[in-house]
Design a protein around this motif. Sequence first.
Motif, PDB file in Angstrom:
ATOM      1  N   THR A  43       0.841  -1.195   0.000  1.00 34.06           N
ATOM      2  CA  THR A  43       0.000   0.000   0.000  1.00 34.06           C
ATOM      3  C   THR A  43       0.872   1.239   0.000  1.00 34.06           C
ATOM      4  OG1 THR A  43      -0.126   0.043   2.422  1.00 34.06           O
ATOM      5  CG2 THR A  43      -1.848  -1.178   1.249  1.00 34.06           C
ATOM      6  N   ILE A  44       0.384   2.285  -0.644  1.00 31.80           N
ATOM      7  CA  ILE A  44       1.058   3.587  -0.686  1.00 31.80           C
ATOM      8  C   ILE A  44       0.036   4.637  -0.264  1.00 31.80           C
ATOM      9  CG2 ILE A  44       2.259   5.283  -2.118  1.00 31.80           C
ATOM     10  CD1 ILE A  44       3.021   2.983  -4.001  1.00 31.80           C
ATOM     11  N   SER A  56      -2.212  13.090  -8.785  1.00 29.48           N
ATOM     12  CA  SER A  56      -1.758  11.876  -8.117  1.00 29.48           C
ATOM     13  C   SER A  56      -2.771  10.749  -8.274  1.00 29.48           C
ATOM     14  CB  SER A  56      -1.502  12.152  -6.628  1.00 29.48           C
ATOM     15  OG  SER A  56      -0.353  12.970  -6.463  1.00 29.48           O
ATOM     16  N   GLU A  57      -4.051  11.095  -8.298  1.00 28.66           N
ATOM     17  CA  GLU A  57      -5.079  10.080  -8.511  1.00 28.66           C
ATOM     18  C   GLU A  57      -4.934   9.445  -9.893  1.00 28.66           C
ATOM     19  OE1 GLU A  57      -8.513  12.136  -5.670  1.00 28.66           O
ATOM     20  OE2 GLU A  57      -8.572  12.372  -7.850  1.00 28.66           O
ATOM     21  N   ALA A  58      -4.677  10.274 -10.896  1.00 31.34           N
ATOM     22  CA  ALA A  58      -4.490   9.749 -12.251  1.00 31.34           C
ATOM     23  C   ALA A  58      -3.264   8.851 -12.312  1.00 31.34           C
ATOM     24  CB  ALA A  58      -4.362  10.899 -13.245  1.00 31.34           C
ATOM     25  N   ALA A  59      -2.163   9.290 -11.687  1.00 34.07           N
ATOM     26  CA  ALA A  59      -0.948   8.473 -11.658  1.00 34.07           C
ATOM     27  C   ALA A  59      -1.213   7.149 -10.947  1.00 34.07           C
ATOM     28  CB  ALA A  59       0.177   9.231 -10.966  1.00 34.07           C
ATOM     29  N   PHE A  63      -1.018   3.426 -12.601  1.00 33.07           N
ATOM     30  CA  PHE A  63      -0.036   2.513 -12.013  1.00 33.07           C
ATOM     31  C   PHE A  63      -0.705   1.233 -11.530  1.00 33.07           C
ATOM     32  CE2 PHE A  63       2.610   0.929  -8.510  1.00 33.07           C
ATOM     33  CZ  PHE A  63       3.853   0.865  -9.126  1.00 33.07           C
ATOM     34  N   MET A  64      -1.864   1.367 -10.889  1.00 32.48           N
ATOM     35  CA  MET A  64      -2.544   0.185 -10.344  1.00 32.48           C
ATOM     36  C   MET A  64      -3.103  -0.708 -11.448  1.00 32.48           C
ATOM     37  SD  MET A  64      -4.369   1.407  -6.768  1.00 32.48           S
ATOM     38  CE  MET A  64      -5.259   2.823  -7.471  1.00 32.48           C
ATOM     39  N   GLY A  69      -1.596  -5.498  -7.566  1.00 33.23           N
ATOM     40  CA  GLY A  69      -1.285  -5.882  -6.202  1.00 33.23           C
ATOM     41  C   GLY A  69      -0.949  -4.711  -5.299  1.00 33.23           C
ATOM     42  N   VAL A  70      -0.813  -3.510  -5.883  1.00 31.20           N
ATOM     43  CA  VAL A  70      -0.501  -2.309  -5.110  1.00 31.20           C
ATOM     44  C   VAL A  70      -1.764  -1.469  -4.944  1.00 31.20           C
ATOM     45  CG1 VAL A  70       0.906  -0.220  -4.988  1.00 31.20           C
ATOM     46  CG2 VAL A  70       1.865  -2.307  -5.999  1.00 31.20           C
ATOM     47  N   GLN A  71      -2.042  -1.071  -3.737  1.00 29.69           N
ATOM     48  CA  GLN A  71      -3.185  -0.216  -3.448  1.00 29.69           C
ATOM     49  C   GLN A  71      -2.692   1.171  -3.033  1.00 29.69           C
ATOM     50  OE1 GLN A  71      -6.482  -1.086  -3.968  1.00 29.69           O
ATOM     51  NE2 GLN A  71      -5.455  -2.842  -4.941  1.00 29.69           N
ATOM     52  N   ILE A  72      -3.132   2.199  -3.761  1.00 29.37           N
ATOM     53  CA  ILE A  72      -2.698   3.576  -3.494  1.00 29.37           C
ATOM     54  C   ILE A  72      -3.903   4.408  -3.102  1.00 29.37           C
ATOM     55  CG2 ILE A  72      -1.531   5.616  -4.424  1.00 29.37           C
ATOM     56  CD1 ILE A  72      -0.227   3.776  -6.512  1.00 29.37           C
TER      57      ILE A  72
END
Length: 321
Positions: A43-44, A56-59, A63-64, A69-72
């Motif tokens: 998680t980030i 940052s939401e768009a990035a 990315f996700m 497997g990464v939750q931002i």
Amino acid sequence: MSSKKWWSVIGAGLLVVSLAACGDDDDAAAGGDRGGGEELSGTITIDGSSTVAPLSEAAAELFMEEHPGVQITVATSGTGGGFERFCNGETDISDASRAIEEDEVAACESGGVEWEEITVANDALSVLVHPDNPINCLTIEQLNAIWGPDSTIANWREIPGLEGQFDEQLVLYGPGTDSGTFGYFTEAVNGEEGAQRTDYENIGENDNQGIQGVQGTPGGMFYVGFSFYLENQDSVKALQIDGGDGCVPPAADTVLDGSYTPLGRQLYIYPSAEALQRPEVQAFVRFYVENAATIAEERGFIGLTAEQTADAQQKIDSLLG
């Protein structure tokens, strides 16, 4: 610039990641961008500026898609509120619509949080009014007369130089005091960060509330980041700003050529050294910078100049290898 001590910390973290990755080269080659031979996971947490949040939401979304497997998570406590959480070690990355300040640097040092400042986009802080408002341009001096801490102007006709041009009640909408936009605007217009009249509609970090206020108020005024203007340009009007050399509209070209002054600004992310020891954060920050132009265009931001891009990339290369 952050403390130099963190380079050794990052270097140690990268060494561990590199050694782990070398242990399974075949898996890494088959799986693309992996950390330690496995799919990226974890998680980030990001918090801070409501202006930078859509970027940052768009990035994070892009990315996700590549790394499910990464939750931002991206929150909006304002630039000041974001730095408070960041310096307490509660977040991995802080979004900011202004540079970190001395008291925040001290708070991070006290909390043992080391960081780097990375520019990810540019912005034209935009002064918005109702589309039927006949005024098209204001000088910085006029904005100061309106927003200054001692101002009592209550009608557009009372603004110096506009006497008799627009007889309508002046209704002001503005961000909360934790907002980087608030800090930047007050310093640029009133000459001192935080110096502003208090009898305005405080929308906190809800920029859409300010947009809606102007849409429904003939004499309304609201200052906000350029992307919010672009999203609503059919229902609000952005004033041109005269910083001393004539009226200039908020636009990508006027920000990049430096003519939209003093309301052109840079937008930042601040990753922490501790977070950057984790492979998912390393990969995300690199992805953010390498795709900054695409992300900025997608969300209505102003991209980086060639010099800014090179500087950001150099920082990433130095940090992550």
